[in-house]
Design an enzyme around this catalytic site. Structure first.
Site, mmCIF file in Angstrom:
data_model
loop_
_atom_site.group_PDB
_atom_site.id
_atom_site.type_symbol
_atom_site.label_atom_id
_atom_site.label_comp_id
_atom_site.label_asym_id
_atom_site.label_seq_id
_atom_site.Cartn_x
_atom_site.Cartn_y
_atom_site.Cartn_z
ATOM 1 N N GLU A 229 7.449 -7.009 16.437
ATOM 2 C CA GLU A 229 6.353 -6.057 16.608
ATOM 3 C C GLU A 229 5.418 -6.563 15.445
ATOM 4 O OE1 GLU A 229 4.986 -1.588 14.899
ATOM 5 O OE2 GLU A 229 6.980 -2.039 15.594
ATOM 6 N N GLU B 97 -3.556 -0.159 11.061
ATOM 7 C CA GLU B 97 -2.757 1.031 11.100
ATOM 8 C C GLU B 97 -3.206 1.912 9.804
ATOM 9 O OE1 GLU B 97 1.767 2.662 11.655
ATOM 10 O OE2 GLU B 97 1.413 0.705 10.892
#
Length: 363
Positions: A135, A140
């Site tokens: 990932e 974020e």
């Protein structure tokens, strides 16, 4: 998109080698959402107090649409409905139908990113059988934090290798170096952008910016350019990109001994936009209390819906580039070892190969 704990250690990172890439995919304008699948379920992935609506629900509720005045894609949390106790608020998670292999770069031009108490947005990628295949978190944040964080999450054995002797080093905040998703509550190997322009209200007031993710054998790198510093090489009509001209990356995870072997730990990635609420990260009491007061669910999710007026992405475009000579696009339904692939030529994109019985036949 996983939990991260900020440790606040500043150090140096080495930049990956530059490579020239040609455009292979673009998500922009009226057809932006054509290449994405909507999750269509409650958040059973990160325990968020959110329902990721279907495509039809997103359209009818105006949670995912192209703004006709700007031609930008809007992805947002419901900011008009009162939510009853023990229910969840509607929002959006979309996943690209195509996957992009090592030898790819994705460039996301955003004018606004979601922020606010209980809000947990991300623009990221993963292989289908997470954590197998890895990932990459490009963008974020949670609640009222002021800086973007970037991370990798993998199977055991991948680490962020710090190389302070590199001549191409850059400075960022290193939060953690172990990328193993089973370690440290899945914090991953996290790097925080020191720029206050990389997240939240300051990002929006500055006109947003451009995020670049290079997914290369030599390593994974992320750059962020605030609007007033976006280089001409990232203009909307650019058909090729040389990453060596982008300067030092904001974050870099070099491949090799002591670091993370990209070919071992990473497989072709689906791109993802999502906004969840509370959940394992934003709703963790020790995280939530750092920037917000009250209770995540009671005071926000089922509270005044206007608290989510800033909980939206405004995306001008997402462009994907591929390294010349490599098959970098796996189309929806393609397993990765069979089917029709797309190879990048020096002149652009070619439908190039048919893999039969493990043998690639050029067409």
């Amino acid at each position: 998109m996983r939990i991260a704990t900020i440790l606040g250690l500043t150090t140096a990172l080495c930049a990956s080698a530059g490579t020239t890439y040609n455009v292979v995919q673009e998500y922009a304008g009226p057809t932006f959402f054509d290449g994405w699948d909507f999750y269509g379920n409650f958040d059973n992935l990160t325990n968020g107090d959110a329902i990721f609506v279907s495509s039809s629900e997103a359209t009818s509720q105006r949670l995912a649409y192209v703004d006709p005045s700007t031609n930008h894609a809007i992805i947002k949390v419901d900011n008009t409905s009162r939510v009853a106790f023990n229910e969840k608020r509607n929002t959006v998670r979309i996943t690209s139908q195509d996957r992009f292999a090592i030898g790819s770069v994705w460039v996301a031009d955003m004018l606004h990113v979601p922020y606010g108490c209980s809000v947990w947005p991300a623009f990221w990628s993963q292989a289908p059988a997470w954590p197998e295949g890895g990932e990459i978190d490009t963008f974020e944040g949670v609640n009222q934090v002021t800086r973007n964080q970037m991370a990798l999450h993998t199977n055991p054995g991948c680490s962020l290798r710090q190389d302070p002797t590199s001549l191409t080093q850059t400075s960022s905040i290193i939060n953690s170096t172990n990328c193993d998703s089973a370690a440290n509550e899945n914090s991953g190997c996290v790097v925080t952008d020191p720029s206050l322009q990389s997240y939240g209200e300051v990002f929006a007031k500055g006109g947003g910016g451009v995020f670049v993710t290079e997914f290369a054998e030599e390593g994974i790198s992320v750059w962020f350019f605030p609007r007033d510093l976006v280089p001409q090489s990232l203009s909307s009509n650019t058909t090729s990109l040389d990453t060596s001209k982008l300067g030092k990356p904001t974050a870099n995870w070099p491949s090799g001994p002591g670091g993370c072997d990209i070919n071992t730990f990473f497989q072709p990635q689906n791109l993802i936009f999502d906004i969840t609420l509370c959940g394992d990260f934003a709703g963790a009491p020790n995280v939530f209390s750092q920037t917000c007061s009250g209770k995540c669910y009671n005071d926000y999710v089922i509270g005044d819906p206007s608290t989510y007026d800033n909980a939206y992405f405004d995306v001008a475009s997402v462009r994907v580039y591929g390294e010349v000579g490599k098959q970098v696009v796996l189309q929806k339904g393609q397993s990765g070892n069979s089917g029709i692939g797309i190879r990048v030529s020096g002149l652009g994109v070619l439908v190039s190969s048919l893999v039969i019985g493990g043998m690639m036949v050029m067409i």
